[in-house]
Design an enzyme around this catalytic site. Structure first.
Site, PDB file in Angstrom:
ATOM      1  N   SER A 105      28.634  -7.094 -21.817  1.00  0.00           N
ATOM      2  CA  SER A 105      29.947  -6.614 -22.009  1.00  0.00           C
ATOM      3  C   SER A 105      30.935  -8.037 -22.119  1.00  0.00           C
ATOM      4  CB  SER A 105      30.646  -5.763 -20.451  1.00  0.00           C
ATOM      5  OG  SER A 105      30.493  -6.713 -19.341  1.00  0.00           O
ATOM      6  N   GLY A 106      30.667  -8.937 -21.843  1.00  0.00           N
ATOM      7  CA  GLY A 106      31.054 -10.266 -22.242  1.00  0.00           C
ATOM      8  C   GLY A 106      31.212 -10.684 -23.700  1.00  0.00           C
ATOM      9  N   VAL A 107      31.864 -11.939 -23.859  1.00  0.00           N
ATOM     10  CA  VAL A 107      32.255 -12.125 -25.112  1.00  0.00           C
ATOM     11  C   VAL A 107      30.986 -12.528 -25.945  1.00  0.00           C
ATOM     12  CG1 VAL A 107      33.459 -14.000 -26.529  1.00  0.00           C
ATOM     13  CG2 VAL A 107      34.275 -13.040 -24.512  1.00  0.00           C
ATOM     14  N   THR A 108      30.009 -13.230 -25.516  1.00  0.00           N
ATOM     15  CA  THR A 108      28.713 -13.425 -26.108  1.00  0.00           C
ATOM     16  C   THR A 108      27.947 -12.242 -26.382  1.00  0.00           C
ATOM     17  OG1 THR A 108      28.677 -15.774 -25.859  1.00  0.00           O
ATOM     18  CG2 THR A 108      26.662 -14.712 -26.354  1.00  0.00           C
ATOM     19  N   LYS A 131      32.481   1.046 -16.677  1.00  0.00           N
ATOM     20  CA  LYS A 131      33.492   0.014 -17.314  1.00  0.00           C
ATOM     21  C   LYS A 131      33.534   0.515 -18.890  1.00  0.00           C
ATOM     22  CE  LYS A 131      33.250  -4.426 -17.336  1.00  0.00           C
ATOM     23  NZ  LYS A 131      32.600  -5.992 -17.112  1.00  0.00           N
ATOM     24  N   LYS A 160      20.969 -25.224 -17.122  1.00  0.00           N
ATOM     25  CA  LYS A 160      20.117 -24.516 -18.198  1.00  0.00           C
ATOM     26  C   LYS A 160      18.711 -24.894 -18.408  1.00  0.00           C
ATOM     27  CE  LYS A 160      24.513 -23.257 -20.522  1.00  0.00           C
ATOM     28  NZ  LYS A 160      25.287 -23.372 -21.705  1.00  0.00           N
ATOM     29  N   GLY A 210      24.647  -8.847 -19.232  1.00  0.00           N
ATOM     30  CA  GLY A 210      26.072  -9.516 -19.473  1.00  0.00           C
ATOM     31  C   GLY A 210      26.499  -8.986 -20.818  1.00  0.00           C
TER      32      GLY A 210
END
Length: 322
Positions: free
Chosen positions: A13-16, A44, A127, A11
């Site tokens: 490429s996401g904000v976090t 991407k 979570k 993950g």
């Protein structure tokens, strides 16, 4: 010279994920960074740019535990998940592969507000299920929560110079607006993560990171002072939130997992725990067993909300999820 810490991120490429990648790349002498990407996604823009900056892009499917995935994680010191809860199966597969590969530390995709483990928020319960699975495998871990983002906290301005993504943000005053919250600039998340994953004190612990503790009234007042624009107040009551939660839960109980219903439930529960229950504070985090990142790293300078408001008002940062 000590060996670099080898870090794989799902993950990225996401904000976090991007925040974490940027922080790790700022210390090339300390970290070797690998981004795990679906084969269809390696082209991407984000991954292409990461590769130019020295990130190893490793194409791999995360659909189920596999020898290929385990092999991709072989030799990694740290694996970090920045996937969403919509990718729960992929996260479980990543955990199983990390355990099989003998990864030294797994960081699950938490990165949210602090709250009790059960009975407050469905997303938090999911979570906790992830963490339970990690513990059943005796996989070393660090769970990191970060409060509520600045980027989701500002009200819209009459001029349009600040226009948050309304459905993901806390643009209405919740309750009386006087509950304290822990806030974080999402650009700082990676800086904290870089310190945490290199720190033996945080192994098999939960860590709470935050930049400032403020009330919504304080945030709205700061926006008015910095921008010079009046901010109209709209209010969201406890009764309104509980009605949304109850109705959404009823729909989910009838096996309706429509993304819109899940979003309505999740945001109502976020707003309730933030503005009504007041869970998201350093004091509650410490009670729940978190280490406090400000105590661990007193030398780290977090971005003040005032600086973020100025950046948003002047157009130097864009709205997330837009």
């Amino acid at each position: 010279m000590s060996a670099k810490i080898r870090v794989a991120i799902a993950g990225a490429s996401g904000v976090t994920g991007s925040s974490i990648v940027n922080a790790l790349l700022a210390s090339p002498e300390k970290f070797e960074v690998t981004a795990l990407a679906r084969p269809a996604s390696v082209g991407k823009h984000e991954y292409v740019e990461f590769a130019k900056r020295g990130v190893i892009i490793k194409p791999v499917e995360l659909v189920q535990p596999s020898d290929v995935l385990t092999q991709a994680l072989a030799g990694m010191d740290v694996v970090i998940s920045c996937m969403t809860l919509n990718q729960l199966k992929e996260e479980m597969a990543l955990i199983a592969a990390a355990s099989e590969a003998g990864v030294g530390r797994y960081v699950p995709s938490w990165f949210g507000p602090c709250c009790p483990p059960r009975g407050v928020m469905l997303a938090r319960e999911m979570k906790e299920d992830i963490l339970d699975y990690i513990k059943r495998l005796y996989l070393p871990y660090t769970a990191i929560d970060v409060g509520w983002w600045y980027q989701l906290s500002l009200p819209p301005l009459p001029s349009g110079r600040i226009r948050p993504k309304m459905e993901y943000s806390t643009t209405k005053i919740i309750g009386d607006g006087n509950a304290p919250w822990a806030f974080t600039d999402n650009r700082d998340i990676g800086k904290y993560v870089a310190r945490i994953i290199a720190d033996p004190r945080t192994l098999n612990k939960m860590v709470f990171c935050y930049s400032q503790v403020l009330t919504q009234n304080g945030v709205f007042g700061l926006v008015e002072r910095i921008t010079g624009e009046p901010v109209p107040r709209e209010y969201l009551t406890e009764e309104e939130l509980l009605k949304i939660i109850s109705e959404s839960q009823s729909q989910i109980n009838t096996s309706n997992l429509d993304p819109t219903v899940m979003l309505n439930l999740g945001m109502a529960q976020y707003r309730h725990l933030l503005g009504i229950r007041g869970d998201n504070t350093p004091e509650h985090a410490k009670y729940l067993g978190y280490l406090d990142a400000k105590e661990l790293y007193p030398d780290m300078e977090a971005t003040p909300l005032e600086s973020y408001i100025k950046d948003a008002f002047e157009g130097r940062v864009k709205t997330v999820y837009s």
